[in-house]
Design an enzyme around this catalytic site. Structure first.
Site, PDB file in Angstrom:
ATOM      1  N   SER A 146      25.381  12.414  60.180  1.00  6.56           N
ATOM      2  CA  SER A 146      25.749  13.466  59.232  1.00  6.56           C
ATOM      3  C   SER A 146      26.812  12.943  58.267  1.00  6.56           C
ATOM      4  O   SER A 146      27.093  13.580  57.243  1.00  6.56           O
ATOM      5  CB  SER A 146      26.261  14.712  59.965  1.00  6.56           C
ATOM      6  N   ASP A 201      25.632   7.424  66.216  1.00  5.27           N
ATOM      7  CA  ASP A 201      24.212   7.602  65.877  1.00  5.27           C
ATOM      8  C   ASP A 201      23.593   6.299  65.394  1.00  5.27           C
ATOM      9  O   ASP A 201      24.157   5.621  64.532  1.00  5.27           O
ATOM     10  CB  ASP A 201      24.073   8.627  64.744  1.00  5.27           C
ATOM     11  N   LYS A 242      23.401   7.131  70.132  1.00  3.72           N
ATOM     12  CA  LYS A 242      22.505   8.297  70.195  1.00  3.72           C
ATOM     13  C   LYS A 242      21.313   8.024  69.295  1.00  3.72           C
ATOM     14  O   LYS A 242      21.460   7.413  68.240  1.00  3.72           O
ATOM     15  CB  LYS A 242      23.235   9.566  69.736  1.00  3.72           C
ATOM     16  N   GLU A 250      19.323  20.565  69.464  1.00  6.32           N
ATOM     17  CA  GLU A 250      19.733  21.148  68.178  1.00  6.32           C
ATOM     18  C   GLU A 250      18.783  22.250  67.738  1.00  6.32           C
ATOM     19  O   GLU A 250      17.560  22.054  67.652  1.00  6.32           O
ATOM     20  CB  GLU A 250      19.806  20.035  67.107  1.00  6.32           C
TER      21      GLU A 250
HETATM   22  O1  KIV Z   1      24.798  13.584  62.962  1.00  2.64           O
HETATM   23  C1  KIV Z   1      25.259  14.589  63.526  1.00  2.64           C
HETATM   24  O2  KIV Z   1      26.285  15.163  63.141  1.00  2.64           O
HETATM   25  C2  KIV Z   1      24.529  15.110  64.690  1.00  2.64           C
HETATM   26  C3  KIV Z   1      24.976  16.417  65.255  1.00  2.64           C
HETATM   27  C4  KIV Z   1      24.549  17.531  64.394  1.00  2.64           C
HETATM   28  C5  KIV Z   1      24.530  16.599  66.654  1.00  2.64           C
HETATM   29  O3  KIV Z   1      23.610  14.507  65.137  1.00  2.64           O
END
Ligand code: KIV
Length: 271
Positions: free
Chosen positions: A52, A90, A120, A189
């Site tokens: 994000s 991520d 993740k 989510e």
């Molecule tokens: O990238 C992010 O902020 C996310 C969250 C919304 C779980 O994956």
């Protein structure tokens, strides 16, 4: 002293114990040193260096453009601030979808170059080979099911996922497969709360919900949304804890005005 500090650090094992004990897990996104330091000191269990960042840090419309190098830069800044919490990073779009060797190479770069603790990735059954390969290399993996923003072009919309039986059944199956493949936790989510409860009850690893109701084992929010920096995003699931946009705009207006009126700096604010 060192031993005591080490003991308090959050690890993937801590999260398993929290689930077993019924203690809820707190997670928030962060992308830089200063906010990560505040969040860690305030007692957050997990900081997610989310892709994000593509939206809230870089101003892109989706999470797709952010690169692995950019994610590593954000992760390095967060890790420098971390004393206690677990740092999850991520894997960005394009860094793991092609094949499991590429997925492993991307995960290794994140771990080696940022010092983060886990990665993740988004998706279910289709990612299993990659999850297994990354886990076998000693890297803990958090899964992500339901609304997976990297697939926005497939979904076409950010509406609630898995409201129909077929998608709900697939999600339940995917959650079990991810657990079997060695994931230590799964983000759920924007799915119905009843489905999130069913999935959470069926797993021994924790679920972390965002727009998935109160029966997940933990909750996550994007920092810009919950602190009220980003006021255009108003989904039902979001609770705002601050109105930083008003406070920051007010402070900057006052600063501009003080400079223009020659009020700042005054005699005590100079050498
Ligand atoms: O990238 C992010 O902020 C996310 C969250 C919304 C779980 O994956």
């Amino acid at each position: 002293m060192i031993a005591e500090k080490e003991f308090k650090k959050v690890t993937t094992n801590t999260l398993q114990k929290m689930k077993a004990a019924g203690e809820k897990i707190s997670m928030i996104t962060a992308y830089d040193f200063s906010f990560a330091k505040l969040f860690d000191a305030a007692g957050i269990d997990i900081i997610l260096v989310g892709d994000s960042a593509s939206n809230v840090m870089a101003g892109h419309a989706t999470t797709l453009p952010i690169t692995l190098d950019q994610m590593i830069y954000h992760a390095q800044s967060v890790v420098r601030a971390r004393e206690r919490c677990l740092v999850v990073v991520d894997l960005p779009f394009g860094s793991y979808q092609s094949n499991s060797d590429i997925a492993l190479a991307s995960a290794i770069r994140i771990m080696k170059e940022s010092g983060a603790h886990t990665v993740k990735l988004e998706g279910g059954e289709e990612t299993i080979e990659s999850v297994k390969k990354i886990v076998s290399a000693g890297i803990p993996v958090m899964g992500h099911l339901g609304l997976t923003p990297q697939s926005i072009n497939k979904f076409g919309t950010y509406v609630v996922r898995a409201t129909e039986d077929t998608e709900a059944e697939k999600l339940k199956k995917d959650a079990l497969i991810l657990q079997q493949a060695g994931c230590f936790a799964i983000v759920l989510e924007k799915i119905p709360a009843t489905l999130a409860k069913e999935v959470s009850d069926s797993l021994h690893i924790p679920t972390i919900g965002i727009g998935a109701g109160g029966n997940c084992d933990g909750q996550v929010l994007v920092m810009h949304d919950m602190l009220g920096i980003n006021t255009e995003f108003k989904p039902r699931f979001l609770r705002r804890y601050l109105n930083l946009d008003e406070q920051i705009t007010g402070a900057i207006r006052q600063y501009v005005s003080d400079i223009k009126s020659r009020d700042f700096p005054n005699e005590n604010e100079q050498y």
